[in-house]
Design an enzyme around this catalytic site. Structure first.
Site, PDB file in Angstrom:
ATOM      1  N   ASP A  76     -44.567  22.901  -4.891  1.00 37.52           N
ATOM      2  CA  ASP A  76     -43.332  22.418  -4.278  1.00 37.52           C
ATOM      3  C   ASP A  76     -42.903  21.147  -4.993  1.00 37.52           C
ATOM      4  O   ASP A  76     -43.324  20.040  -4.652  1.00 37.52           O
ATOM      5  CB  ASP A  76     -43.582  22.159  -2.794  1.00 37.52           C
ATOM      6  CG  ASP A  76     -42.293  22.062  -1.990  1.00 37.52           C
ATOM      7  OD1 ASP A  76     -41.219  22.081  -2.603  1.00 37.52           O
ATOM      8  OD2 ASP A  76     -42.377  21.977  -0.750  1.00 37.52           O
ATOM      9  N   VAL A  77     -42.075  21.315  -6.023  1.00 40.24           N
ATOM     10  CA  VAL A  77     -41.635  20.179  -6.834  1.00 40.24           C
ATOM     11  C   VAL A  77     -40.136  19.894  -6.687  1.00 40.24           C
ATOM     12  O   VAL A  77     -39.682  18.801  -6.992  1.00 40.24           O
ATOM     13  CB  VAL A  77     -41.959  20.381  -8.332  1.00 40.24           C
ATOM     14  CG1 VAL A  77     -43.443  20.293  -8.573  1.00 40.24           C
ATOM     15  CG2 VAL A  77     -41.418  21.712  -8.835  1.00 40.24           C
ATOM     16  N   LYS A  78     -39.370  20.910  -6.284  1.00 45.02           N
ATOM     17  CA  LYS A  78     -37.923  20.783  -6.076  1.00 45.02           C
ATOM     18  C   LYS A  78     -37.241  20.051  -7.233  1.00 45.02           C
ATOM     19  O   LYS A  78     -36.461  19.122  -7.043  1.00 45.02           O
ATOM     20  CB  LYS A  78     -37.626  20.097  -4.742  1.00 45.02           C
ATOM     21  CG  LYS A  78     -38.067  20.925  -3.538  1.00 45.02           C
ATOM     22  CD  LYS A  78     -37.587  20.326  -2.239  1.00 45.02           C
ATOM     23  CE  LYS A  78     -37.988  21.185  -1.058  1.00 45.02           C
ATOM     24  NZ  LYS A  78     -39.431  21.078  -0.751  1.00 45.02           N
ATOM     25  N   ARG A  79     -37.518  20.498  -8.445  1.00 43.91           N
ATOM     26  CA  ARG A  79     -36.850  19.958  -9.612  1.00 43.91           C
ATOM     27  C   ARG A  79     -35.496  20.633  -9.795  1.00 43.91           C
ATOM     28  O   ARG A  79     -35.197  21.646  -9.176  1.00 43.91           O
ATOM     29  CB  ARG A  79     -37.708  20.153 -10.868  1.00 43.91           C
ATOM     30  CG  ARG A  79     -39.083  19.483 -10.823  1.00 43.91           C
ATOM     31  CD  ARG A  79     -38.971  17.973 -10.710  1.00 43.91           C
ATOM     32  NE  ARG A  79     -40.206  17.321 -11.107  1.00 43.91           N
ATOM     33  CZ  ARG A  79     -41.157  16.916 -10.270  1.00 43.91           C
ATOM     34  NH1 ARG A  79     -41.013  17.104  -8.973  1.00 43.91           N
ATOM     35  NH2 ARG A  79     -42.247  16.310 -10.713  1.00 43.91           N
TER      36      ARG A  79
ATOM     37  N   THR B  31     -40.539  25.468  -6.592  1.00 35.83           N
ATOM     38  CA  THR B  31     -39.273  25.287  -5.898  1.00 35.83           C
ATOM     39  C   THR B  31     -38.332  24.453  -6.767  1.00 35.83           C
ATOM     40  O   THR B  31     -38.757  23.557  -7.495  1.00 35.83           O
ATOM     41  CB  THR B  31     -39.471  24.581  -4.551  1.00 35.83           C
ATOM     42  OG1 THR B  31     -40.105  23.317  -4.763  1.00 35.83           O
ATOM     43  CG2 THR B  31     -40.331  25.426  -3.617  1.00 35.83           C
TER      44      THR B  31
END
Length: 318
Positions: free
Chosen positions: A101-104, A131
């Site tokens: 879960d990095v949401k880059r 993510t």
């Protein structure tokens, strides 16, 4: 399962296999400072290492997927990154699917660099799925999409998040001809169909664009581009618009279970049209049982059983 020449086994196929054995539950491995202190480890890099050892012991053989939130590791500097790297490699070695879960989300060579960091054999923080945020346009995610497709990984695009603050953007209505993002230009945002054109929301347009990508990348299959879609619950029980989830030909990460209020019944209701494609995620609810590995294992097994019962499915729902 058909796959293009040179493509690794798809994430969807691997998810179907672990789902059949353990159920669809994703265990969020989020070591906040408060949690590390509550477990008696101290909010230190050494405490983080102890956390990683314990949750890996508890998760292996209990659930099929784990989802470390990168920020909780990054805050410990290089030592935290080292722990995250070790956790990801050890989890995958133990047969767990890993969702980082990095949401880059960026453009051009920056996205290329992010994709190289997280996806594909030899990536320093290799994960089975990551993510991403689509705010700069899903079309800007080309490096992520191509690398996920060729590596048999999955790209999970934040579409409908679990925080109410996100609604002002996600519910916004898109207009044709205003740019290259979802619902604009010559992409899936034009015309009068669901998720397209004037009067349709950003989240609808994103799902339509995801469906178009998956149809091209994996015809007749569940594709490598998935979506993060929070289940409707409590004050969010009547979220509009209703999303056409099956048409995306995608897997869905469903956050918000437990501490944020969503239950297995909420997840089942939201994803009733495609129960075999949803990956419900819980973190604080499960980690509150720690630090005893046995207690953690029991908590995860109990919640996994609830989701197995709530989300019966054959394969990936066609």
């Amino acid at each position: 399962m058909w796959q293009p020449e040179g493509m690794a086994d798809s994430f969807a196929a691997r998810f179907a296999a672990v789902r059949a054995r353990f159920g669809p539950l994703v265990w969020g491995l989020d070591p906040s400072g408060d949690l590390l202190n509550a477990w008696g480890f101290g909010d230190t890099a050494a405490g983080l290492d102890r956390f990683a050892d314990i949750v890996l012991e508890a998760a292996a053989g209990t659930v099929g997927l784990v989802k470390p939130q990168s920020a909780f590791y990054e805050r410990h500097g290089w030592r935290g990154i080292r722990t995250l790297q070790r956790l990801l490699a050890s989890a995958r070695g133990a047969g767990l699917l890993t969702i980082l879960d990095v949401k880059r989300g960026d453009v051009g060579s920056t996205n290329d660099a992010y994709a190289e960091a997280f996806l594909g054999a030899g990536a320093p923080l290799e994960a089975d799925a990551v993510t991403v945020h689509p705010y700069l346009g899903l079309a800007a995610m080309g490096a992520f999409v191509s690398r996920a497709s060729s590596a048999g990984a999955c790209l999970l695009v934040v579409t409908r998040s679990s925080n109410p603050e996100g609604r002002i953007v996600q519910e916004a209505r898109v207009m044709p001809g205003t740019g290259d993002g979802p619902g604009t230009g010559d992409g899936p945002g034009t015309g009068d169909g669901p998720g397209t054109g004037v009067g349709h929301s950003v989240e609808e347009a994103l799902l339509a664009e995801i469906g178009t990508l998956n149809a091209a990348l994996a015809p007749g299959q569940i594709g490598p581009v998935g979506a993060v879609v929070a289940p409707a619950h409590l004050d969010r029980a009547h979220l509009e618009p209703a999303l056409d989830l099956p048409a995306a030909h995608a897997l869905f990460l469903a956050p918000g279970v437990g501490a944020q209020g969503a239950t297995s019944a909420d997840v089942a209701r939201t994803f009733a049209a495609c129960p075999g494609r949803v990956m419900p995620s819980a973190s604080r609810l499960l980690l509150s049982a720690g630090p005893d590995p046995g207690a953690l294992r029991d908590a995860a097994a109990a919640l996994a059983a609830k989701f197995r019962a709530a989300l019966p499915a054959t394969g990936l729902d066609g």
